[in-house]
Design an enzyme around this catalytic site. Structure first.
Site, mmCIF file in Angstrom:
data_model
loop_
_atom_site.group_PDB
_atom_site.id
_atom_site.type_symbol
_atom_site.label_atom_id
_atom_site.label_comp_id
_atom_site.label_asym_id
_atom_site.label_seq_id
_atom_site.Cartn_x
_atom_site.Cartn_y
_atom_site.Cartn_z
ATOM 1 N N HIS A 79 8.012 -25.703 13.274
ATOM 2 C CA HIS A 79 9.420 -26.104 13.120
ATOM 3 C C HIS A 79 9.768 -27.387 13.882
ATOM 4 C CE1 HIS A 79 9.461 -22.177 11.504
ATOM 5 N NE2 HIS A 79 9.741 -21.502 12.597
ATOM 6 N N ARG A 93 0.864 -1.191 0.000
ATOM 7 C CA ARG A 93 0.000 0.000 0.000
ATOM 8 C C ARG A 93 0.892 1.229 0.000
ATOM 9 N NH1 ARG A 93 -4.621 -0.427 4.383
ATOM 10 N NH2 ARG A 93 -2.831 -0.111 5.683
ATOM 11 N N LYS A 118 4.043 -18.194 7.615
ATOM 12 C CA LYS A 118 3.322 -18.371 8.865
ATOM 13 C C LYS A 118 3.046 -17.016 9.502
ATOM 14 C CE LYS A 118 5.589 -19.272 12.600
ATOM 15 N NZ LYS A 118 6.595 -18.895 13.577
ATOM 16 N N ASP A 138 4.197 -20.838 17.993
ATOM 17 C CA ASP A 138 5.215 -20.166 17.189
ATOM 18 C C ASP A 138 6.318 -21.128 16.728
ATOM 19 O OD1 ASP A 138 6.460 -17.745 16.128
ATOM 20 O OD2 ASP A 138 7.962 -17.978 17.714
ATOM 21 N N HIS A 194 10.424 -22.326 7.269
ATOM 22 C CA HIS A 194 11.797 -22.090 6.818
ATOM 23 C C HIS A 194 12.798 -23.091 7.391
ATOM 24 C CE1 HIS A 194 12.327 -19.823 10.604
ATOM 25 N NE2 HIS A 194 13.613 -19.918 10.409
ATOM 26 N N LYS A 243 16.660 -25.313 5.813
ATOM 27 C CA LYS A 243 18.000 -25.240 6.409
ATOM 28 C C LYS A 243 18.852 -26.404 5.917
ATOM 29 C CE LYS A 243 16.616 -22.841 10.643
ATOM 30 N NZ LYS A 243 17.394 -21.634 10.842
HETATM 31 C C1 BG6 Z 1 10.230 -18.044 13.485
HETATM 32 C C2 BG6 Z 1 9.599 -17.687 14.798
HETATM 33 O O1 BG6 Z 1 9.378 -18.865 12.732
HETATM 34 O O2 BG6 Z 1 11.457 -18.749 13.727
HETATM 35 C C3 BG6 Z 1 10.546 -16.848 15.636
HETATM 36 O O3 BG6 Z 1 8.411 -16.957 14.559
HETATM 37 C C4 BG6 Z 1 11.874 -17.537 15.787
HETATM 38 O O4 BG6 Z 1 9.974 -16.562 16.914
HETATM 39 C C5 BG6 Z 1 12.416 -17.987 14.440
HETATM 40 O O5 BG6 Z 1 12.780 -16.629 16.395
HETATM 41 C C6 BG6 Z 1 13.650 -18.853 14.603
HETATM 42 O O6 BG6 Z 1 14.238 -19.074 13.346
HETATM 43 P P1 BG6 Z 1 15.802 -19.304 13.215
HETATM 44 O O7 BG6 Z 1 16.001 -19.602 11.769
HETATM 45 O O8 BG6 Z 1 16.476 -18.047 13.678
HETATM 46 O O9 BG6 Z 1 16.128 -20.458 14.108
#
Ligand code: BG6
Length: 496
Positions: free
Chosen positions: A244, A53, A152, A239, A182, A186
């Site tokens: 993850h 926007r 997410k 979260d 994500h 890795k």
């Molecule tokens: C995110 C979470 O998905 O992953 C965060 O929302 C977290 O709270 C992060 O800090 C951690 O990712 P990484 O790659 O730094 O381990």
């Protein structure tokens, strides 16, 4: 020349980033695309169109991206030659995502390119996913080679996740939807599969007969800081665990897939999620621990508590730490606990999966030789990516027999050298190539929510609130008790 070859393998694409001026775009997506360009992995005809926007000229947007890349990339990785090439790809289009007529501007930007791979990356609040998807479809922008990429949080429980899926599913098929976790991008997570399925050594031992238990830790030193308004609604279970940590658990526990194709791997992960023993009712007090950090110090630096980070007067029952003793009810893993723990403001940033094997059935050595420690396979995801196998050895010397725990150590940095690519680089390439294996399928997402929803319900029913822990500690003492009650310990110190 060799670089040119890599670029030739990629198809032309248009990457349209909704939320193109936001934090995720600036910190992760654009620097990742820059890296790919730096390594000549992007085709010449690859465009990046930021959508947001508010009006902004193309030049001003390029300047914003230049600053973001220069800040985010390690020194020495930002160079003028790449920047010239990369910045020529960038464009900016003003669109209010909730206004259907506003999508005309995007249609103009994409005109004549219906046959080109088209990726809509929604780095926006999830409330906008449905409206954006339907406005894209309404504007006739969804072609057969279109993909929709979602970040997410994909809901806050099963019901909201279903609502999001229904909203986007009205305009996109499941094959077109790429849900990002994500952690799956890795390097070491990929290596976990290679370790298991490209070596003959471990798989025969990878089961309840030989494995005593598994630990998965994702520890962070950072606090919640500026993300308070999102985080306070989510907490560590939603979260980190729902996505993850469960993905790490799935890759550790799943059966060998029949191929590495998208559905084959995801089918096996789904079976693990469906086999998770429910944690409900009064079991939650035994099998889970919630924590919330208070003020403390990390690396000698004082840090504020969770409540102080936002507002001195705020009260909140959101957990910033969670530990869970999970069980997988299938033939391979029955009776083998999977201990998960994750938290913010812990003493160090460390993510690892530890597989502890059973102790030898009979101890031949005299007490004076020292205790036999069970073998542990430690897969370190970050930092210092690598694999260590802890084993017993004889201490050198002609005298009395002494046993010592030692480590077979494989450091990926030392072995492979160079830079370890960021998760988003891999995932963005996979989106463009249309390879969905490393993205969450809708049934996986829902199975994960189903399991964590039960835990949240049990916490609410049983009045289980977070216990306070000092920043810079390993969480509440109850988390230590969770594993020590079973005669086991969290993995902390490796022998050198
Ligand atoms: C995110 C979470 O998905 O992953 C965060 O929302 C977290 O709270 C992060 O800090 C951690 O990712 P990484 O790659 O730094 O381990």
């Amino acid at each position: 020349m060799q670089q040119g070859k890599a670029a030739l393998m990629m198809q032309p694409f248009d990457m349209v980033v909704f939320g193109g001026r936001g934090d995720l775009a600036k910190r992760k997506l654009l620097p990742a695309l820059y890296h790919l360009d730096h390594e000549n992995r992007l085709p010449q005809d690859g465009r990046i169109i930021a959508v947001s926007r508010g009006s902004m000229s193309r030049d001003d947007y390029r300047e914003l991206v230049r600053e973001a890349c220069a800040t985010e990339l390690p020194t020495g990785q930002f160079d003028d030659e790449t920047w010239q090439r990369f910045s020529a790809r960038l464009d900016y289009v003003e669109v209010d995502a909730t206004e259907a007529p506003a999508f005309g501007a995007l249609r103009d930007a994409l005109a004549g390119r219906d046959a080109t791979v088209r990726c809509f990356y929604l780095a926006t609040a999830p409330e906008l996913f449905g409206p954006i998807a339907s406005n894209l479809a309404g504007a006739g922008l969804v072609t057969p080679v279109t993909r929709l990429v979602l970040e997410k949080p994909l809901g806050k429980d099963l019901a909201s996740a279903k609502a999001i899926n229904a909203a986007i599913g009205a305009s996109f098929s499941e094959q077109q939807i790429f849900r990002i976790d994500h952690y799956l991008g890795k390097e070491t997570v990929q290596n976990l599969m290679v370790l298991r399925f490209a070596n003959g050594l471990f798989e025969p031992l990878w089961n309840r007969t030989f494995v005593d238990h598994v630990q998965i830790t994702v520890a962070e030193t950072v606090g919640v800081g500026g993300r308070w308004s999102y985080y306070d609604q989510a907490g560590a279970l939603r979260d980190m665990v729902q996505n993850h940590m469960l993905q790490l658990l799935c890759l550790t526990a799943m059966e060998p897939p029949i191929t590495l194709d998208d559905d084959a791997v995801r089918d096996e992960k789904l079976k693990v999620l469906k086999s998770l023993a429910p944690i409900a009712g009064s079991d939650a007090a035994q099998l889970t621990v919630r924590g919330q950090y208070r003020a403390g110090a990390i690396d000698g630096q004082p840090v504020p508590g969770y409540l102080e980070e936002f507002d001195a007067g705020a009260a909140s029952d959101t957990e910033t730490f969670v530990a869970v003793k999970a069980g997988i009810e299938n033939w391979r893993w029955a009776g083998v606990p999977f201990y998960l723990r994750t938290g913010k403001r812990l003493p160090s940033r460390a993510s690892e999966i530890v597989v502890q094997f059973r102790t030898p059935p009979h101890d031949l050595y005299p007490e004076s030789a020292g205790a036999i420690h069970p073998n542990r396979l430690v897969m370190r995801l970050q930092p210092d990516e690598g694999i260590r196998l802890l084993m017993m050895s004889k201490q050198r010397g002609p005298g009395e027999m002494k046993l010592r725990q030692t480590a077979l150590d494989l450091s990926f940095n030392e072995t492979f050298g160079g830079r370890s690519p960021g998760a988003y680089e891999r995932l963005l390439l996979d989106v463009i190539r249309g390879r969905p294996t490393l993205f969450m399928r809708v049934d996986e997402l829902q199975a994960a929510w189903r399991w964590t929803d039960q835990i949240v319900a049990a916490w609410n029913q049983q009045g289980i609130v977070p216990r306070s822990y000092t920043s810079g500690s390993w969480g509440p003492s109850a988390a230590v008790a969770l594993i020590e009650r079973d005669g086991r310990t969290w993995h902390e110190d490796d022998p050198s």
